[in-house]
Design a protein around this motif. Sequence first.
Motif, PDB file in Angstrom:
ATOM      1  N   LEU A   1      -2.973   1.872   2.882  1.00 14.46           N
ATOM      2  CA  LEU A   1      -2.484   1.530   1.164  1.00 14.46           C
ATOM      3  C   LEU A   1      -3.645   2.743   0.801  1.00 14.46           C
ATOM      4  N   ASP A   2      -2.919   3.434  -0.335  1.00 14.32           N
ATOM      5  CA  ASP A   2      -3.278   3.849  -1.079  1.00 14.32           C
ATOM      6  C   ASP A   2      -4.676   5.347  -0.242  1.00 14.32           C
ATOM      7  N   THR A   3      -5.583   5.280   0.161  1.00 16.48           N
ATOM      8  CA  THR A   3      -6.732   5.893   0.980  1.00 16.48           C
ATOM      9  C   THR A   3      -6.931   4.828   2.051  1.00 16.48           C
ATOM     10  N   ALA A   4      -6.587   3.794   2.385  1.00 17.54           N
ATOM     11  CA  ALA A   4      -7.467   2.842   3.308  1.00 17.54           C
ATOM     12  C   ALA A   4      -5.754   2.602   4.656  1.00 17.54           C
ATOM     13  N   ASP A   5      -6.463   3.155   5.973  1.00 21.40           N
ATOM     14  CA  ASP A   5      -5.805   2.750   6.854  1.00 21.40           C
ATOM     15  C   ASP A   5      -5.818   1.162   7.257  1.00 21.40           C
ATOM     16  N   ILE A   6      -4.817   0.554   7.286  1.00 26.00           N
ATOM     17  CA  ILE A   6      -5.127  -0.493   7.720  1.00 26.00           C
ATOM     18  C   ILE A   6      -4.840  -1.326   8.979  1.00 26.00           C
TER      19      ILE A   6
END
Length: 477
Positions: A448-453
Amino acid sequence: MSPPCDCCGEHVNTLNQQVSLMRKEIKNLRQLLDSAVRSHRKHMMSIQSVVSQIGRGGLDKEQPQPLPPSKQVTLEQGHIQTVPIGYISSCFSVKNGTPRQPTICGPSRAMLRIEKSVFNNPEHALVGLQQYSHVWIMFLFHKNGHLSYKAKVKPPRLNGQRVGVYSTRSPHRPNALGLTLAKLDGVVGDKIHLSDIDMIAGTPVLDIKPYIPEYDSPHTRVGMDLESYASDTDQPKVAAESTNTLNLHKDSGLDAQLNLQGERSRHCNEDPESLLSRDKFDVPDKVGIPSTDYSSCSTSPIGNAYPSLPNDLPTVLEEVKAFVTQGDLFQLSSEGKYKVSDSPKTKLPELMVGNPSYGEEAYSTIAEWIREPPVTSLEVRFTPHAERELAEFLPSHSSAPPGSDRPRFKFLRGPEEAAAAIRGVLSADPRSVYRRTRCGDRLFFFTLDTADITCWFGQGFAEVLQVRPLEHNLASP
């Protein structure tokens, strides 16, 4: 001579199998060689034919080549040649975790830039688009993975049940076209800023159209049709009575003003609830008759909205009458559906009854599995560790302080918006039917956007375990 042992027998069987396999391979090679020889002979014969024609001078006079069909002829024949007008830059970089519908994840954001190869001045094509709140985006499902499609598909919301492809929004279609209704956040030059999207980064966009509720929403069409009917049937009478009313106010002059102010003061002293409880707001049968206005009352919640009441009175009463007529036509039954009133005053004429545009039931119906899908929404949780990691992200409009290595979002406007987006994605259960029913691994990863979840799914819930920045998107000091 001693008999062979068991080991020798196994080696002999292995050698026999290898010999048999080599014979099959040699046979296949011979067939390929024969096919290549036949193809070579055909090419040689064609070359010899061309050389013989050249020797006889058969090609001295060049034959006119047929012109390629024009774009107009191609379009009339049904052959469509599309060119992307731009490519989406989205907060979703991969398919995994991307919402299947735009309403699932409201905070999702994207940007579209119009290509200069389409227009010399792309910003000119966007003039006036900022006047709309939503736009239709027509795009290509360029990440389908394969071009095959089937007449029946298994939507994830049906949990494995098959329905026709044209009764779903499956991306695997004969023509891989997608259509989404996105919220227009702004237009800056040749860039369009969007939210409420369900497209991944790099999606080719074919067209943009403004969303107009009067044309695109069936519920709005019902109101418009009723207003059109009321205006068509009452227009001569309303016009004549409005003229008489205006003449009456013009001739009476100050006396009419004083009488109207007396009516206002009399009603201002009454209880507002008693005024509102009157049958249909005391709307007269004829629009031209002056009615009571409460806009000048000091206790009115509406305030002084109509300071020049005598001039605007016919228009206001006409709008109120149309609203009351619409309320009579559609009464909410005990089952929660709209039905036509049986009262003689609001009975529709035969022409209107036969028109499918009247009545919400005939206008907007959807499949039951859309309203009540077998797959229920999930509860989304965050571990304390994931919450702390998410709080480290900076909003997209801010920059990291000097010497800080905190990550920064590119599209999202802060950790709160990112948390809402994560809840929207996971509550709709983004897993496929196979992963949901047959796969034993409950871990799920998405970007999500610049986040790895990283998260995992339990019985009726999804829990976020980790929110880490992507390596190539760390905020620069």
